[in-house]
Design an enzyme around this catalytic site. Structure first.
Site, PDB file in Angstrom:
ATOM      1  N   TYR A 174      43.314  34.036  50.214  1.00 47.44           N
ATOM      2  CA  TYR A 174      42.800  33.227  49.102  1.00 47.44           C
ATOM      3  C   TYR A 174      43.657  33.517  47.871  1.00 47.44           C
ATOM      4  O   TYR A 174      43.832  34.675  47.495  1.00 47.44           O
ATOM      5  CB  TYR A 174      41.325  33.548  48.798  1.00 47.44           C
ATOM      6  CG  TYR A 174      40.846  32.789  47.579  1.00 47.44           C
ATOM      7  CD1 TYR A 174      40.474  31.450  47.666  1.00 47.44           C
ATOM      8  CD2 TYR A 174      40.812  33.400  46.323  1.00 47.44           C
ATOM      9  CE1 TYR A 174      40.083  30.739  46.541  1.00 47.44           C
ATOM     10  CE2 TYR A 174      40.428  32.693  45.193  1.00 47.44           C
ATOM     11  CZ  TYR A 174      40.065  31.367  45.309  1.00 47.44           C
ATOM     12  OH  TYR A 174      39.683  30.664  44.194  1.00 47.44           O
ATOM     13  N   ASP A 206      49.885  39.310  45.948  1.00 45.77           N
ATOM     14  CA  ASP A 206      48.787  38.877  45.097  1.00 45.77           C
ATOM     15  C   ASP A 206      47.792  40.034  45.029  1.00 45.77           C
ATOM     16  O   ASP A 206      47.006  40.255  45.952  1.00 45.77           O
ATOM     17  CB  ASP A 206      48.148  37.615  45.681  1.00 45.77           C
ATOM     18  CG  ASP A 206      46.986  37.110  44.829  1.00 45.77           C
ATOM     19  OD1 ASP A 206      46.527  37.851  43.935  1.00 45.77           O
ATOM     20  OD2 ASP A 206      46.536  35.975  45.070  1.00 45.77           O
ATOM     21  N   LYS A 248      41.820  39.323  37.130  1.00 44.73           N
ATOM     22  CA  LYS A 248      40.493  39.913  37.361  1.00 44.73           C
ATOM     23  C   LYS A 248      40.227  41.191  36.554  1.00 44.73           C
ATOM     24  O   LYS A 248      39.701  41.092  35.467  1.00 44.73           O
ATOM     25  CB  LYS A 248      40.292  40.152  38.858  1.00 44.73           C
ATOM     26  CG  LYS A 248      40.279  38.856  39.687  1.00 44.73           C
ATOM     27  CD  LYS A 248      38.915  38.567  40.253  1.00 44.73           C
ATOM     28  CE  LYS A 248      38.737  37.154  40.743  1.00 44.73           C
ATOM     29  NZ  LYS A 248      39.523  36.736  41.903  1.00 44.73           N
ATOM     30  N   TYR A 261      31.793  25.479  42.802  1.00 44.85           N
ATOM     31  CA  TYR A 261      31.487  25.475  44.235  1.00 44.85           C
ATOM     32  C   TYR A 261      30.009  25.245  44.503  1.00 44.85           C
ATOM     33  O   TYR A 261      29.401  25.947  45.315  1.00 44.85           O
ATOM     34  CB  TYR A 261      31.921  26.810  44.869  1.00 44.85           C
ATOM     35  CG  TYR A 261      33.418  26.936  45.037  1.00 44.85           C
ATOM     36  CD1 TYR A 261      34.090  26.136  45.945  1.00 44.85           C
ATOM     37  CD2 TYR A 261      34.158  27.853  44.290  1.00 44.85           C
ATOM     38  CE1 TYR A 261      35.468  26.235  46.117  1.00 44.85           C
ATOM     39  CE2 TYR A 261      35.535  27.955  44.443  1.00 44.85           C
ATOM     40  CZ  TYR A 261      36.175  27.145  45.370  1.00 44.85           C
ATOM     41  OH  TYR A 261      37.522  27.249  45.539  1.00 44.85           O
TER      42      TYR A 261
HETATM   43  C1  PLP Z   1      40.279  35.439  42.219  1.00 45.65           C
HETATM   44  C2  PLP Z   1      41.576  35.421  42.890  1.00 45.65           C
HETATM   45  C3  PLP Z   1      42.558  34.466  42.549  1.00 45.65           C
HETATM   46  C4  PLP Z   1      42.312  33.358  41.555  1.00 45.65           C
HETATM   47  O1  PLP Z   1      42.046  33.840  40.281  1.00 45.65           O
HETATM   48  P1  PLP Z   1      41.274  32.898  39.223  1.00 45.65           P
HETATM   49  O2  PLP Z   1      41.255  33.713  37.973  1.00 45.65           O
HETATM   50  O3  PLP Z   1      39.906  32.669  39.788  1.00 45.65           O
HETATM   51  O4  PLP Z   1      42.051  31.651  39.096  1.00 45.65           O
HETATM   52  C5  PLP Z   1      43.778  34.530  43.206  1.00 45.65           C
HETATM   53  N1  PLP Z   1      44.041  35.492  44.116  1.00 45.65           N
HETATM   54  C6  PLP Z   1      43.122  36.418  44.466  1.00 45.65           C
HETATM   55  C7  PLP Z   1      43.483  37.462  45.467  1.00 45.65           C
HETATM   56  C8  PLP Z   1      41.862  36.415  43.866  1.00 45.65           C
HETATM   57  O5  PLP Z   1      40.941  37.340  44.211  1.00 45.65           O
END
Ligand code: PLP
Length: 432
Positions: A151, A245, A275, A24
């Protein structure tokens, strides 16, 4: 590239800058990143001898801080026996143990773990599970519904369910599959719009996906259980799946419970984690499905099997790190830590709300957000914070803190004061 601390920059940085492509980042005239030579706990050590207090834990992944001794030891042990072996046809202890442990920690209906190596891919897998579940029954439900402010990652299917206005992926709008984007049903008017979308596409929607309670990278926006309950009920009513998510909010970030779905017992059909799964040490992600989803893939012919399998899925080093991270969580001190971080951020940040230009200050668990009307000059804010020896990366109009859950009182106070001072300076300069 322009640099702030040129005289101390190591040779590898200068050499590499001619070949690396940064995330980015407009590479023309890009600010040179800070060269890091080490990290420990909530501290990052730079090549010029500066120590930064880390306010975002490497995109909220380093939940226990950097180089936690238990995670480090587990990775080293695993390195000496088996760093990686393919998961197709071969099995290893770390991945199998980790899947059993995750299932034990999660609500009962979430019972099958599929590993991958990044959050985006775990989202792709979740979408594929939902879609293929129906295809396996000869039903063509192929659309997804997601929410403004969401996101879910950077790969193509993940991009197609992110907030289309956020700017991160708006360029691709003509290329992406046409999914449904709804406002979160937080009030009557928005609920009506959401229900309208659900009802008029009730036969086409395979799954609804949401970041429960806190939408992260899309703007650090909070919502409540009433909103989630509406989404759960509406999804069920049309026979579609609900995906949580929890890549941002999972693993204690919100306090109260390890996973957001346990907070008010609103249970999705599919859950994604990444994460903080390895305490931020190695790349790993998991997509966890309910029995019902899983059963839709059982059959005589192999073409009902889930059609996915990344090369590095269930990497043994990463799974060893994740097992060690679960050991740390199971010691249990994270709840007190998150409560302490939450109280401290409330105490030290809330009154920034009264400054000209600041539109909101909010805290949820170990997430603190200062929202401005418009930061005007993002680079100015980033430089100002860095000059105070803290690592905080404002995005768009917000300054946020997602520190390691176990950050010390001292470091957290230092961080909050840096954000306070920078916000005051910003408000004097730009906020009117
Ligand atoms: C960071 C994130 C993603 C994407 O994960 P990556 O490991 O960067 O591909 C998807 N959903 C949420 C809620 C995130 O915080």
């Amino acid at each position: 590239m322009t640099s702030e601390k040129k005289s101390h920059d190591p040779a590898w940085l200068e050499n590499g800058l001619r070949s690396i492509w940064l995330p980015y980042t407009q590479m023309k005239g890009a600010v040179t990143p800070c060269p890091v030579v080490g990290a420990e706990g909530s501290k990052i050590f730079l090549a010029d001898g500066t120590t930064l207090v880390d306010g975002i834990a490497s995109w909220w992944s380093a939940a226990h801080g950097y180089r936690h001794p238990m995670i480090e030891a587990a990775i080293l042990r695993q390195l000496k026996t088996l760093p990686h072996v393919m998961l197709g046809g071969l099995a290893h202890e770390q991945a199998y143990t980790l899947s059993a442990r995750l299932v034990n920690l999660l609500p009962q209906r979430l019972s099958r773990v599929f590993f991958s190596e990044s959050g985006s891919v775990s989202v792709e897998v979740a979408l594929k599970m939902a879609c293929q579940y129906f295809l396996n029954q000869g039903v063509k439900r192929t659309r997804f519904l997601s929410f403004n402010g969401g996101y879910h990652g950077d790969t193509f299917a993940a991009m197609s369910i992110c907030d289309p206005e956020e700017g991160m992926h708006s360029l691709f709008s003509g290329v992406l599959s046409k999914n449904l984007i709804s406002p979160l049903p937080t009030d009557e008017e928005k609920t009506a719009r959401f229900m309208n979308l659900i009802e008029s596409n009730s036969e086409d929607i395979a799954a609804v996906i949401v970041e429960p309670y806190v939408q992260g990278a899309g703007g650090m926006l909070f919502h409540d259980m009433v909103t989630l309950k509406k989404i759960r009920d509406a999804t069920k009513a049309i026979g579609a799946f609900l995906i949580f998510d929890e890549i941002f909010v999972g693993f204690g970030r919100l306090g109260t419970s390890l996973f957001a779905c346990q907070r008010d017992n609103i249970i999705p059909d599919i859950l994604t984690l990444s994460k903080a799964l390895t305490g931020g040490s190695l790349p790993l992600a998991a997509t966890i499905a309910s029995d019902e989803v899983f059963d839709g893939f059982l059959g005589d012919s192999s073409n009902k099997a889930l059609m996915h399998g990344p090369t590095f899925m269930g990497n043994a080093l990463a799974c060893a790190a994740a097992n060690a991270s679960l050991d740390i969580f199971e010691e249990g001190s994270w709840i007190d830590d998150v409560n302490r971080v939450e109280r401290q951020m409330q105490k030290l940040l809330m009154d920034l709300k009264s400054l000209p230009g600041v539109v909101d200050v909010r805290v949820f668990g170990a997430i603190g957000v200062v929202e401005t009307g418009n930061l005007v000059d993002l680079d100015w804010m980033r430089r100002t914070l860095l000059a105070k020896n803290v690592w905080v990366r404002p995005i768009r109009n917000i300054i946020y803190l997602t520190p390691p859950l176990n950050i010390s009182d001292h470091d957290l106070t230092y961080l909050c004061h840096a954000v306070r001072d920078a916000t005051h300076e910003w408000s004097n300069k730009f906020g009117s």
